[in-house]
Design a protein around this motif. Structure first.
Motif, PDB file in Angstrom:
ATOM      1  N   VAL A 174       0.853  -1.187   0.000  1.00 22.21           N
ATOM      2  CA  VAL A 174       0.000   0.000   0.000  1.00 22.21           C
ATOM      3  C   VAL A 174       0.891   1.239   0.000  1.00 22.21           C
ATOM      4  N   TYR A 175       0.639   2.140  -0.929  1.00 22.30           N
ATOM      5  CA  TYR A 175       1.377   3.387  -1.084  1.00 22.30           C
ATOM      6  C   TYR A 175       0.450   4.549  -0.730  1.00 22.30           C
ATOM      7  N   GLU A 176       1.016   5.615  -0.179  1.00 27.07           N
ATOM      8  CA  GLU A 176       0.226   6.821   0.068  1.00 27.07           C
ATOM      9  C   GLU A 176       0.648   7.889  -0.927  1.00 27.07           C
ATOM     10  N   ILE A 177      -0.315   8.474  -1.601  1.00 27.29           N
ATOM     11  CA  ILE A 177      -0.020   9.559  -2.533  1.00 27.29           C
ATOM     12  C   ILE A 177       0.295  10.816  -1.728  1.00 27.29           C
TER      13      ILE A 177
ATOM     14  N   GLY B 191      -0.237  15.182 -14.616  1.00 31.79           N
ATOM     15  CA  GLY B 191       0.802  14.399 -15.271  1.00 31.79           C
ATOM     16  C   GLY B 191       1.273  13.176 -14.520  1.00 31.79           C
ATOM     17  N   GLY B 192       0.885  13.032 -13.239  1.00 34.43           N
ATOM     18  CA  GLY B 192       1.345  11.880 -12.466  1.00 34.43           C
ATOM     19  C   GLY B 192       1.220  12.106 -10.976  1.00 34.43           C
ATOM     20  N   ILE B 193       1.878  11.241 -10.224  1.00 35.84           N
ATOM     21  CA  ILE B 193       1.793  11.288  -8.764  1.00 35.84           C
ATOM     22  C   ILE B 193       3.162  11.040  -8.136  1.00 35.84           C
ATOM     23  N   THR B 194       3.267  11.387  -6.863  1.00 34.02           N
ATOM     24  CA  THR B 194       4.371  10.941  -6.023  1.00 34.02           C
ATOM     25  C   THR B 194       3.722  10.106  -4.938  1.00 34.02           C
ATOM     26  N   ALA B 195       4.228   8.898  -4.749  1.00 40.02           N
ATOM     27  CA  ALA B 195       3.668   7.991  -3.751  1.00 40.02           C
ATOM     28  C   ALA B 195       4.795   7.492  -2.851  1.00 40.02           C
ATOM     29  N   GLU B 196       4.467   7.271  -1.569  1.00 42.67           N
ATOM     30  CA  GLU B 196       5.463   6.805  -0.610  1.00 42.67           C
ATOM     31  C   GLU B 196       5.027   5.493   0.019  1.00 42.67           C
TER      32      GLU B 196
END
Length: 76
Positions: A38-41, A47-52
């Motif tokens: 599971v990633y958190e945005i 154009g896109g996302i950053t997820a951690e």
């Protein structure tokens, strides 16, 4: 004084909207662990996302997401 309504930046894919704070999975990622993790945005835009996840941040473009897929973590 007229102000524009505040809108939160979001990423749209497959008719669904994803915003910062959403928890997601990437069902077609290359490794099984990455499919179920599971990633958190943390950032989202057209154009896109950053997820951690697990202390690492990943910047994913629209084309990256087209390959690995995206879904909310609570979807089956």
């Amino acid at each position: 004084m007229t102000t524009e309504p505040r809108t939160e930046p979001a990423f749209e894919a497959g008719g669904r909207r994803y915003s910062a704070g959403d928890r997601v999975r990437f069902p077609r990622a290359g490794m099984r662990d990455n499919q179920t993790r599971v990633y958190e945005i943390t950032e989202a835009g057209p154009g896109g996302i950053t997820a951690e996840a697990d202390g690492y941040a990943y910047q994913l473009s629209r084309s990256d997401i087209a390959v690995i897929g995206i879904e909310h973590a609570d979807e089956k």
